[in-house]
Design a protein around this motif. Structure first.
Motif, PDB file in Angstrom:
ATOM      1  N   MET A   1       0.838  -1.201   0.000  1.00  0.00           N
ATOM      2  CA  MET A   1       0.000   0.000   0.000  1.00  0.00           C
ATOM      3  C   MET A   1       0.875   1.253   0.000  1.00  0.00           C
ATOM      4  SD  MET A   1      -3.289  -0.846   0.133  1.00  0.00           S
ATOM      5  CE  MET A   1      -3.989   0.680   0.749  1.00  0.00           C
ATOM      6  N   PRO A   2       0.677   2.172  -0.937  1.00  0.00           N
ATOM      7  CA  PRO A   2       1.442   3.416  -0.949  1.00  0.00           C
ATOM      8  C   PRO A   2       0.722   4.486  -0.135  1.00  0.00           C
ATOM      9  CG  PRO A   2       0.108   3.319  -2.904  1.00  0.00           C
ATOM     10  CD  PRO A   2      -0.208   2.071  -2.119  1.00  0.00           C
ATOM     11  N   SER A   3       1.412   5.545   0.174  1.00  0.00           N
ATOM     12  CA  SER A   3       0.736   6.697   0.755  1.00  0.00           C
ATOM     13  C   SER A   3       0.097   7.477  -0.387  1.00  0.00           C
ATOM     14  CB  SER A   3       1.725   7.592   1.505  1.00  0.00           C
ATOM     15  OG  SER A   3       2.767   8.021   0.633  1.00  0.00           O
ATOM     16  N   GLY A   4      -0.963   8.218  -0.095  1.00  0.00           N
ATOM     17  CA  GLY A   4      -1.615   8.984  -1.152  1.00  0.00           C
ATOM     18  C   GLY A   4      -3.071   8.624  -1.299  1.00  0.00           C
ATOM     19  N   LYS A   5      -3.625   8.938  -2.456  1.00  0.00           N
ATOM     20  CA  LYS A   5      -5.071   8.824  -2.646  1.00  0.00           C
ATOM     21  C   LYS A   5      -5.543   7.408  -2.975  1.00  0.00           C
ATOM     22  CE  LYS A   5      -5.117  10.017  -7.595  1.00  0.00           C
ATOM     23  NZ  LYS A   5      -5.679  10.948  -8.597  1.00  0.00           N
ATOM     24  N   ILE A   6      -4.622   6.505  -3.345  1.00  0.00           N
ATOM     25  CA  ILE A   6      -5.021   5.128  -3.656  1.00  0.00           C
ATOM     26  C   ILE A   6      -5.094   4.363  -2.341  1.00  0.00           C
ATOM     27  CG2 ILE A   6      -4.586   3.107  -5.088  1.00  0.00           C
ATOM     28  CD1 ILE A   6      -5.013   5.725  -6.616  1.00  0.00           C
ATOM     29  N   THR A   7      -6.262   4.362  -1.740  1.00  0.00           N
ATOM     30  CA  THR A   7      -6.450   3.827  -0.402  1.00  0.00           C
ATOM     31  C   THR A   7      -7.178   2.486  -0.436  1.00  0.00           C
ATOM     32  OG1 THR A   7      -8.588   4.931  -0.151  1.00  0.00           O
ATOM     33  CG2 THR A   7      -6.611   6.176   0.510  1.00  0.00           C
ATOM     34  N   ALA A   8      -7.200   1.842   0.724  1.00  0.00           N
ATOM     35  CA  ALA A   8      -7.933   0.586   0.851  1.00  0.00           C
ATOM     36  C   ALA A   8      -9.425   0.802   0.592  1.00  0.00           C
ATOM     37  CB  ALA A   8      -7.713  -0.003   2.245  1.00  0.00           C
ATOM     38  N   ARG A   9      -9.938   1.927   1.034  1.00  0.00           N
ATOM     39  CA  ARG A   9     -11.349   2.214   0.808  1.00  0.00           C
ATOM     40  C   ARG A   9     -11.658   2.323  -0.678  1.00  0.00           C
ATOM     41  NH1 ARG A   9     -14.759   7.227   3.587  1.00  0.00           N
ATOM     42  NH2 ARG A   9     -16.801   6.666   2.691  1.00  0.00           N
ATOM     43  N   TYR A  10     -10.758   2.963  -1.421  1.00  0.00           N
ATOM     44  CA  TYR A  10     -10.941   3.066  -2.867  1.00  0.00           C
ATOM     45  C   TYR A  10     -10.915   1.674  -3.503  1.00  0.00           C
ATOM     46  CZ  TYR A  10      -9.775   3.724  -7.775  1.00  0.00           C
ATOM     47  OH  TYR A  10      -9.756   3.626  -9.139  1.00  0.00           O
ATOM     48  N   ALA A  11      -9.950   0.851  -3.104  1.00  0.00           N
ATOM     49  CA  ALA A  11      -9.838  -0.495  -3.669  1.00  0.00           C
ATOM     50  C   ALA A  11     -11.064  -1.328  -3.330  1.00  0.00           C
ATOM     51  CB  ALA A  11      -8.567  -1.166  -3.154  1.00  0.00           C
ATOM     52  N   ASP A  12     -11.557  -1.209  -2.099  1.00  0.00           N
ATOM     53  CA  ASP A  12     -12.779  -1.919  -1.712  1.00  0.00           C
ATOM     54  C   ASP A  12     -13.942  -1.534  -2.614  1.00  0.00           C
ATOM     55  OD1 ASP A  12     -11.630  -3.357   0.322  1.00  0.00           O
ATOM     56  OD2 ASP A  12     -12.411  -2.105   1.946  1.00  0.00           O
ATOM     57  N   SER A  13     -14.035  -0.237  -2.906  1.00  0.00           N
ATOM     58  CA  SER A  13     -15.108   0.253  -3.761  1.00  0.00           C
ATOM     59  C   SER A  13     -14.974  -0.300  -5.172  1.00  0.00           C
ATOM     60  CB  SER A  13     -15.085   1.786  -3.789  1.00  0.00           C
ATOM     61  OG  SER A  13     -16.064   2.293  -4.677  1.00  0.00           O
ATOM     62  N   LEU A  14     -13.734  -0.342  -5.676  1.00  0.00           N
ATOM     63  CA  LEU A  14     -13.496  -0.855  -7.017  1.00  0.00           C
ATOM     64  C   LEU A  14     -13.835  -2.342  -7.111  1.00  0.00           C
ATOM     65  CD1 LEU A  14     -12.454  -0.108  -9.849  1.00  0.00           C
ATOM     66  CD2 LEU A  14     -10.157  -0.717  -9.067  1.00  0.00           C
ATOM     67  N   LEU A  15     -13.505  -3.072  -6.064  1.00  0.00           N
ATOM     68  CA  LEU A  15     -13.794  -4.508  -6.043  1.00  0.00           C
ATOM     69  C   LEU A  15     -15.233  -4.801  -5.630  1.00  0.00           C
ATOM     70  CD1 LEU A  15     -10.547  -5.998  -4.416  1.00  0.00           C
ATOM     71  CD2 LEU A  15     -11.077  -5.696  -6.838  1.00  0.00           C
ATOM     72  N   ASN A  16     -15.933  -3.749  -5.164  1.00  0.00           N
ATOM     73  CA  ASN A  16     -17.327  -3.867  -4.746  1.00  0.00           C
ATOM     74  C   ASN A  16     -17.507  -4.881  -3.606  1.00  0.00           C
ATOM     75  OD1 ASN A  16     -20.041  -3.051  -4.932  1.00  0.00           O
ATOM     76  ND2 ASN A  16     -20.563  -4.815  -6.233  1.00  0.00           N
ATOM     77  N   ILE A  17     -16.584  -4.848  -2.661  1.00  0.00           N
ATOM     78  CA  ILE A  17     -16.707  -5.758  -1.519  1.00  0.00           C
ATOM     79  C   ILE A  17     -16.742  -5.002  -0.190  1.00  0.00           C
ATOM     80  CG2 ILE A  17     -15.586  -7.696  -2.673  1.00  0.00           C
ATOM     81  CD1 ILE A  17     -13.060  -7.083  -1.120  1.00  0.00           C
ATOM     82  N   GLU A  18     -16.851  -3.649  -0.262  1.00  0.00           N
ATOM     83  CA  GLU A  18     -16.765  -2.873   0.975  1.00  0.00           C
ATOM     84  C   GLU A  18     -17.899  -3.175   1.938  1.00  0.00           C
ATOM     85  OE1 GLU A  18     -18.701   0.054  -2.008  1.00  0.00           O
ATOM     86  OE2 GLU A  18     -17.418  -1.718  -2.021  1.00  0.00           O
ATOM     87  N   ASN A  19     -19.053  -3.606   1.423  1.00  0.00           N
ATOM     88  CA  ASN A  19     -20.194  -3.911   2.290  1.00  0.00           C
ATOM     89  C   ASN A  19     -20.525  -5.400   2.308  1.00  0.00           C
ATOM     90  OD1 ASN A  19     -20.697  -1.158   2.999  1.00  0.00           O
ATOM     91  ND2 ASN A  19     -21.634  -0.847   0.985  1.00  0.00           N
ATOM     92  N   ASN A  20     -19.575  -6.213   1.885  1.00  0.00           N
ATOM     93  CA  ASN A  20     -19.813  -7.657   1.818  1.00  0.00           C
ATOM     94  C   ASN A  20     -19.858  -8.248   3.224  1.00  0.00           C
ATOM     95  OD1 ASN A  20     -19.563 -10.528   1.402  1.00  0.00           O
ATOM     96  ND2 ASN A  20     -18.818 -10.077  -0.668  1.00  0.00           N
ATOM     97  N   ALA A  21     -20.995  -8.814   3.563  1.00  0.00           N
ATOM     98  CA  ALA A  21     -21.185  -9.360   4.909  1.00  0.00           C
ATOM     99  C   ALA A  21     -20.340 -10.598   5.164  1.00  0.00           C
ATOM    100  CB  ALA A  21     -22.664  -9.684   5.127  1.00  0.00           C
TER     101      ALA A  21
END
Length: 225
Positions: free
Chosen positions: A139-159
């Motif tokens: 993970m780099p510092s900056g705007k490419i965050t885990a939250r962004y990646a979760d959103s891209l993978l569409n798993i941020e709300n996966n139960a």
């Protein structure tokens, strides 16, 4: 009675060393472990000793390794007496039907777009996966965050996500990762404490091993035992 078999799936990228680390820990516990390469990229072939990599099945320091199984279903392999089966699926869509049979599935990736986008497409087509362990690496510092990646993978709300891990880019850890590809007997005692803790968590939670026994096996495996 024989112990119930535990099956762990690995999808995504940058995961071969994690599979090797876990297999070494299980081996250090005195249990039988097997690694099956069901991926399309066949990255595992570069992490076994030179001179035997062309074989489809080999014993790698006590761990059974099955290579080039992209078109071979698990049911066709002699795995009945294996306690821990670790399956590398990569993003092999032809094998995604087996994911529902896994006790847990590791979704592993770095932040490179040419990895995240194919993984996102793969996940969108895959059937429901239970017990997801989401791991982001380098993970780099900056705007490419885990939250962004979760959103891209569409798993941020996966139960079905039971754990999330994020590891920053670490030059020492990266060097150890490379060593696992080049050395037959490799040590991984220089990986960050956070990564060691993840491996420990997995052994304790997924295999039901008590903490004291798990710590002892982890340390032995990290020393190259």
């Amino acid at each position: 009675m024989p112990k119930q078999q535990i099956r762990l799936g690995f999808i995504g990228f940058c995961k071969t060393d994690l599979i090797l680390y876990l297999s070494r820990i299980i081996n250090s516990l005195g249990e039988k472990a097997a690694i099956v390469d069901r991926s399309s990229g066949h990255e595992l072939i570069y992490s076994v000793p030179v001179g035997i990599y062309a074989k489809d099945r080999l014993d790698y320091r006590g761990v059974e390794v099955f290579l080039d199984c992209g078109a071979t279903e698990l049911i066709e392999l002699p795995l009945d007496d294996i306690y821990a089966v670790l399956v590398d699926y990569g993003i092999n869509g032809n094998a995604s039907g087996e994911l529902k049979c896994m006790d847990a599935v590791f979704v592993v990736c770095d932040m490179q777009k040419h990895h995240l986008v194919p993984l996102s497409n793969y996940l969108s087509r895959a059937a429901e996966i239970r017990n997801i362990i989401r791991v982001y690496r380098d993970m780099p510092s900056g705007k490419i965050t885990a939250r962004y990646a979760d959103s891209l993978l569409n798993i941020e709300n996966n139960a079905n996500i039971i754990a999330k891990y994020e590891f920053p880019l670490n030059e020492t850890e990266y060097a150890v990762r490379l060593t696992s590809q080049y050395d037959d007997i490799f040590k991984f005692n220089r990986i960050p404490a956070e990564l060691s803790q993840m491996l420990l968590d997995c052994v304790i939670e997924l295999f039901g091993i008590d903490k004291k026994t798990a710590v002892k096996a982890l340390k032995k495996a990290q020393r190259g035992g």
